[in-house]
Design a protein around this motif. Structure first.
Motif, mmCIF file in Angstrom:
data_model
loop_
_atom_site.group_PDB
_atom_site.id
_atom_site.type_symbol
_atom_site.label_atom_id
_atom_site.label_comp_id
_atom_site.label_asym_id
_atom_site.label_seq_id
_atom_site.Cartn_x
_atom_site.Cartn_y
_atom_site.Cartn_z
ATOM 1 N N SER A 1 52.324 -3.533 3.456
ATOM 2 C CA SER A 1 52.570 -4.704 4.294
ATOM 3 C C SER A 1 51.335 -5.040 5.126
ATOM 4 O O SER A 1 51.007 -6.215 5.332
ATOM 5 C CB SER A 1 53.771 -4.456 5.212
ATOM 6 O OG SER A 1 54.958 -4.330 4.467
ATOM 7 N N THR A 2 50.641 -4.007 5.605
ATOM 8 C CA THR A 2 49.396 -4.247 6.335
ATOM 9 C C THR A 2 48.378 -4.936 5.449
ATOM 10 O O THR A 2 47.667 -5.853 5.886
ATOM 11 C CB THR A 2 48.834 -2.916 6.862
ATOM 12 O OG1 THR A 2 49.762 -2.343 7.783
ATOM 13 C CG2 THR A 2 47.495 -3.120 7.558
ATOM 14 N N LEU A 3 48.297 -4.521 4.196
ATOM 15 C CA LEU A 3 47.383 -5.161 3.246
ATOM 16 C C LEU A 3 47.724 -6.634 3.077
ATOM 17 O O LEU A 3 46.847 -7.512 3.199
ATOM 18 C CB LEU A 3 47.460 -4.438 1.902
ATOM 19 C CG LEU A 3 46.801 -5.134 0.709
ATOM 20 C CD1 LEU A 3 45.319 -5.325 0.947
ATOM 21 C CD2 LEU A 3 47.042 -4.350 -0.576
ATOM 22 N N ASP B 1 44.287 -15.319 7.989
ATOM 23 C CA ASP B 1 43.480 -16.517 8.261
ATOM 24 C C ASP B 1 44.245 -17.818 8.048
ATOM 25 O O ASP B 1 43.650 -18.899 8.118
ATOM 26 C CB ASP B 1 42.222 -16.514 7.377
ATOM 27 C CG ASP B 1 41.264 -15.397 7.760
ATOM 28 O OD1 ASP B 1 41.289 -14.978 8.927
ATOM 29 O OD2 ASP B 1 40.505 -14.936 6.887
ATOM 30 N N VAL B 2 45.540 -17.731 7.766
ATOM 31 C CA VAL B 2 46.318 -18.951 7.546
ATOM 32 C C VAL B 2 46.283 -19.821 8.798
ATOM 33 O O VAL B 2 46.572 -19.353 9.902
ATOM 34 C CB VAL B 2 47.778 -18.606 7.176
ATOM 35 C CG1 VAL B 2 48.628 -19.868 7.143
ATOM 36 C CG2 VAL B 2 47.825 -17.905 5.830
ATOM 37 N N ASP B 3 45.944 -21.091 8.629
ATOM 38 C CA ASP B 3 45.892 -22.037 9.737
ATOM 39 C C ASP B 3 46.607 -23.317 9.304
ATOM 40 O O ASP B 3 46.043 -24.137 8.585
ATOM 41 C CB ASP B 3 44.436 -22.329 10.117
ATOM 42 C CG ASP B 3 44.331 -23.238 11.337
ATOM 43 O OD1 ASP B 3 45.361 -23.453 11.995
ATOM 44 O OD2 ASP B 3 43.222 -23.730 11.605
ATOM 45 N N GLY B 4 47.864 -23.463 9.714
ATOM 46 C CA GLY B 4 48.661 -24.594 9.273
ATOM 47 C C GLY B 4 49.308 -24.332 7.925
ATOM 48 O O GLY B 4 49.160 -23.261 7.322
ATOM 49 N N VAL C 1 40.361 -4.855 1.518
ATOM 50 C CA VAL C 1 40.558 -5.788 0.406
ATOM 51 C C VAL C 1 40.252 -7.228 0.809
ATOM 52 O O VAL C 1 39.622 -7.978 0.062
ATOM 53 C CB VAL C 1 41.992 -5.670 -0.154
ATOM 54 C CG1 VAL C 1 42.255 -6.766 -1.190
ATOM 55 C CG2 VAL C 1 42.202 -4.302 -0.794
ATOM 56 N N ALA C 2 40.690 -7.648 1.990
ATOM 57 C CA ALA C 2 40.446 -9.029 2.423
ATOM 58 C C ALA C 2 38.955 -9.333 2.443
ATOM 59 O O ALA C 2 38.516 -10.421 2.029
ATOM 60 C CB ALA C 2 41.066 -9.262 3.804
ATOM 61 N N ARG C 3 38.155 -8.374 2.906
ATOM 62 C CA ARG C 3 36.696 -8.572 2.937
ATOM 63 C C ARG C 3 36.120 -8.604 1.528
ATOM 64 O O ARG C 3 35.242 -9.415 1.222
ATOM 65 C CB ARG C 3 36.061 -7.450 3.771
ATOM 66 C CG ARG C 3 34.544 -7.478 3.838
ATOM 67 C CD ARG C 3 34.064 -6.511 4.927
ATOM 68 N NE ARG C 3 34.660 -5.188 4.763
ATOM 69 C CZ ARG C 3 34.110 -4.220 4.031
ATOM 70 N NH1 ARG C 3 32.967 -4.428 3.390
ATOM 71 N NH2 ARG C 3 34.698 -3.041 3.931
ATOM 72 N N GLU D 1 31.980 -10.667 -2.224
ATOM 73 C CA GLU D 1 31.874 -9.699 -3.321
ATOM 74 C C GLU D 1 30.696 -8.748 -3.135
ATOM 75 O O GLU D 1 30.671 -7.656 -3.708
ATOM 76 C CB GLU D 1 31.772 -10.431 -4.660
ATOM 77 C CG GLU D 1 33.060 -11.149 -5.034
ATOM 78 C CD GLU D 1 32.994 -11.797 -6.411
ATOM 79 O OE1 GLU D 1 32.265 -11.288 -7.281
ATOM 80 O OE2 GLU D 1 33.671 -12.829 -6.607
ATOM 81 N N ALA D 2 29.734 -9.135 -2.316
ATOM 82 C CA ALA D 2 28.605 -8.240 -2.054
ATOM 83 C C ALA D 2 29.056 -6.971 -1.328
ATOM 84 O O ALA D 2 28.398 -5.924 -1.411
ATOM 85 C CB ALA D 2 27.549 -8.963 -1.223
ATOM 86 N N SER D 3 30.199 -7.045 -0.626
ATOM 87 C CA SER D 3 30.703 -5.881 0.099
ATOM 88 C C SER D 3 31.310 -4.835 -0.837
ATOM 89 O O SER D 3 31.669 -3.744 -0.391
ATOM 90 C CB SER D 3 31.754 -6.311 1.124
ATOM 91 O OG SER D 3 32.892 -6.867 0.483
#
Length: 652
Positions: A171-173, A180-183, A381-383, A388-390
């Motif tokens: 759930s944290t994932l 980042d959801v905005d609207g 995962v979000a990063r 993709e460089a991460s």
């Protein structure tokens, strides 16, 4: 106004959580600190301490708290009181209903409604609970209740994860991916108790609409109550999403989903379902149905994150066709293979599907990430998906859709990538370890087999059923008892069918008193009869049988040896008693036990034990040979030497 709760009680596990230490640390305090509070209730085996006494002691010994526990003293006060009053309900409220009771009472209090006693809950206890809840700052109430829900989930173990639980790594994932959801709309079609949806809000998401579906009415009620505590408007419908689409017109900007694995699909309801434009899923598993449901509800430019079992990536037949069509339609952005043990109810390593129309820069390819060896992927995962460089230290590949869609359309990340660098030293270690294990097994196995002698059996012994042995007073049989309500103290002592099947009993510390008689004694036989009989002797005792386990205790050990009994319970002749349709079980009382003289029983067990040891050594040799082969082939593929530097120097 702070209302003192005189009856608040804390178990040792509560004290450990309050102080941010282990239960062993609390046990040491009790033994070594002369001023540690004395128990006020409970028993020697299960002591309960007055919450106010414990809080006073911790205040007098601030060094005993870890620095990352409660932010300030006022927080510690209400946290201690809340956990203390929780113990008033132990033994009266089923552990499944524990968190729900507190949540409902909190909502009633905040909405100005009264709370009424039920059959197992007194009005006085409810009033005590409401008094404590009133001392908690309004903004902290959701976190306080979530803390209780998390503790309940830990006590339930595997059963606690069926509809989601507070503190879930998965759930944290999902919440981090929606932060980042905005609207727009944020949607979870299998929201359980709303953990991922509400955690996404806590992490910064600000959607215009928060939408959920849930098939379990109780879980849905909990989700709505948790939302109410946060003053959040959650649009939630109780529905079977795979049978009927509850929101056919919904288009969401972000969809997060952690649906149950492998739900069966009703073929009659799928034939004309407009969501299934990529293919009809197999009747045996609805995993690919969930993927199509998510795609059907994505708004233009929207993205869906779905956690499934790994089989969804490679199973053939209808699922392969669905994968291929999703790929060719440009709906698969990425697949991330995650580490195992992210969920308490299963050891299966989940995989994350990232669904949505690809950006122009990446159209025509899919990002595959093998995070199976990353310890805490939920933090990264979000990063990875935005940069993709991460992924420099994580195996990954961007593969063309045309390649992925060929043959079986297998999307398992590990299949499509080869490590650029190989650790030669690790290869040498693997080779040497496998060689040593193979040599050990090949040396010990002949000696073990050489002394395998058939036991002497003088004539056909009397054969008695378990029921007859019970009636004769030779043994006692008891089914597993339900886990203690609201009590996590026995978590580490539980023995389930998996432990019996693998013959793996986790060592436990001796316990002074077992006043309820739920724990095993040395020499007890534990067995499961699902599909076939499997049995093991608990030589040390102190375990708590749970689930489908039965316990046999030998009363007269001049007639029966426990190790022989465990061996003979699994005799193949007993399989004829199996009954049942979907799951076959063998009735314990009908199992037949040959009863030769005690000396013969022990000789028989000695021979069987040697055979079992031969099997173990054979398995060790087989696995070592496989590891040896893998190391050699990897060395050949990467041009690495399997000769250590020391060996090379000696040879020269």
């Amino acid at each position: 106004m702070i209302v003192p709760v005189q009856e608040g009680l804390l178990a040792p596990s509560d004290i450990a959580d309050l102080a941010g230490v282990s239960r062993a640390a609390v046990s040491n305090w009790r033994k070594r600190m002369s001023d540690f509070p004395e128990p006020t209730e409970g028993s020697a085996n299960k002591p309960l301490f007055a919450a106010k006494d414990v809080e006073a002691w911790l205040s007098a010994h601030p060094d005993k708290r870890k620095s990352d526990t409660s932010a300030n003293s006022s927080t510690r006060v209400w946290e201690s009181r809340l956990w203390g009053v929780a113990n008033l309900f132990r033994g009266h409220v089923d552990v499944h209903d524990f968190g729900e009771l507190f949540l409902r009472t909190a909502v009633e209090l905040l909405e100005g409604r009264p709370s009424f006693a039920t059959r197992n809950v007194s009005q006085r206890s409810l009033e005590d609970l409401r008094d404590v809840l009133e001392t908690i700052p309004r903004a902290d109430v959701p976190a306080a209740i979530d803390g209780l829900l998390e503790r309940t989930s830990r006590a339930l173990g595997k059963a606690g994860g069926e509809t989601g639980f507070v503190g879930s790594r998965t759930s944290t994932l999902l919440a981090s991916l929606a932060a980042d959801v905005d609207g727009g709309a944020l949607y979870d079609p299998a929201c359980g108790i709303g953990v991922a949806l509400l955690q996404a809000l806590d992490m910064g998401a600000t959607p215009d609409r928060l939408v959920g579906n849930e098939i379990n009415a109780t879980a849905a009620e909990i989700a709505l109550s948790r939302a109410a505590l946060r003053d959040v408007d959650l649009e939630l419908r109780i529905s079977d999403v795979l049978r009927n689409d509850p929101n056919p017109d919904l288009l969401a900007d972000v969809i997060i989903a952690e649906p149950p694995y492998g739900l069966r699909v009703d073929p009659e309801t799928t034939l004309l379902d407009p969501r299934l434009r990529f293919g009809i899923p197999p009747r045996s598993s609805g995993d690919s149905f969930w993927l199509q449901h998510v795609v059907a509800h994505l708004a233009p430019g929207g993205v869906g994150y779905v956690l499934t079992s790994p089989g969804t990536l490679f199973r053939g037949g209808a699922e392969a066709k669905i994968r291929r069509n999703l790929l060719l339609g440009g709906w698969v952005r990425a697949v991330v293979a995650l580490t195992g043990k992210m969920l308490p109810q299963t050891s299966i390593a989940p995989v994350l599907w990232v669904l949505g129309e690809s950006a122009p820069s990446t159209r025509g390819s899919v990002l595959l990430v093998d995070a199976s060896r990353v310890e805490a992927p939920e933090a990264d995962v979000a990063r990875w998906l935005t940069d993709e460089a991460s992924l420099v230290d994580v195996p990954n590949a961007r593969v063309l859709i045309d390649e992925l869609a060929s043959e079986n359309a297998d999307l398992s990340p590990a299949r499509w990538m080869l490590a650029d660098d190989i650790d030669s030293a690790r290869l040498v270690e693997d080779f040497d370890r496998a060689s040593a294990l193979l040599l050990q097994a090949s040396t010990e196995l002949p000696a073990t087999v050489r002394y395998l002698e058939p036991p002497h059996v003088a004539g056909e012994p009397p054969v008695l059923t378990v029921a007859a042995l019970v009636e004769a007073g030779a043994i006692e049989v008891a089914p597993a008892r339900a886990p203690r309500q609201g009590d996590p103290e026995f978590e580490d002592r539980r023995v389930d069918a998996a432990a019996v099947r693998t013959r793996n009993l986790v060592p436990v510390a001796p316990i002074a008193v077992d006043e309820h008689g739920a724990l095993t004694e040395p020499g007890d036989v534990l067995l499961t009869t699902v599909d076939k009989v499997r049995a093991i002797v608990d030589d040390k005792g102190g375990h708590l049988p749970v689930g489908s386990i039965s316990r046999i205790r030998i009363v007269d050990r001049t007639k029966l040896d426990p190790h022989y009994l465990a061996d003979v319970l699994a005799g193949e002749w007993n399989s004829r008693f199996a009954a049942g349709t979907a799951i076959q079980r063998i009735p314990v009382r009908e199992i037949e036990i040959p009863v030769p003289p005690l000396a013969q029983q022990r000789a028989i067990h000695t021979t069987i034990d040697k055979a079992r040891e031969a099997k173990r050594l054979g398995k060790q040799a087989s696995e070592a040979a496989d590891s040896l082969t893998t190391a050699i082939l990897n060395a050949v593929r990467h041009g690495a030497s399997l000769t250590s530097d020391t060996s090379e120097g000696t040879t020269q």
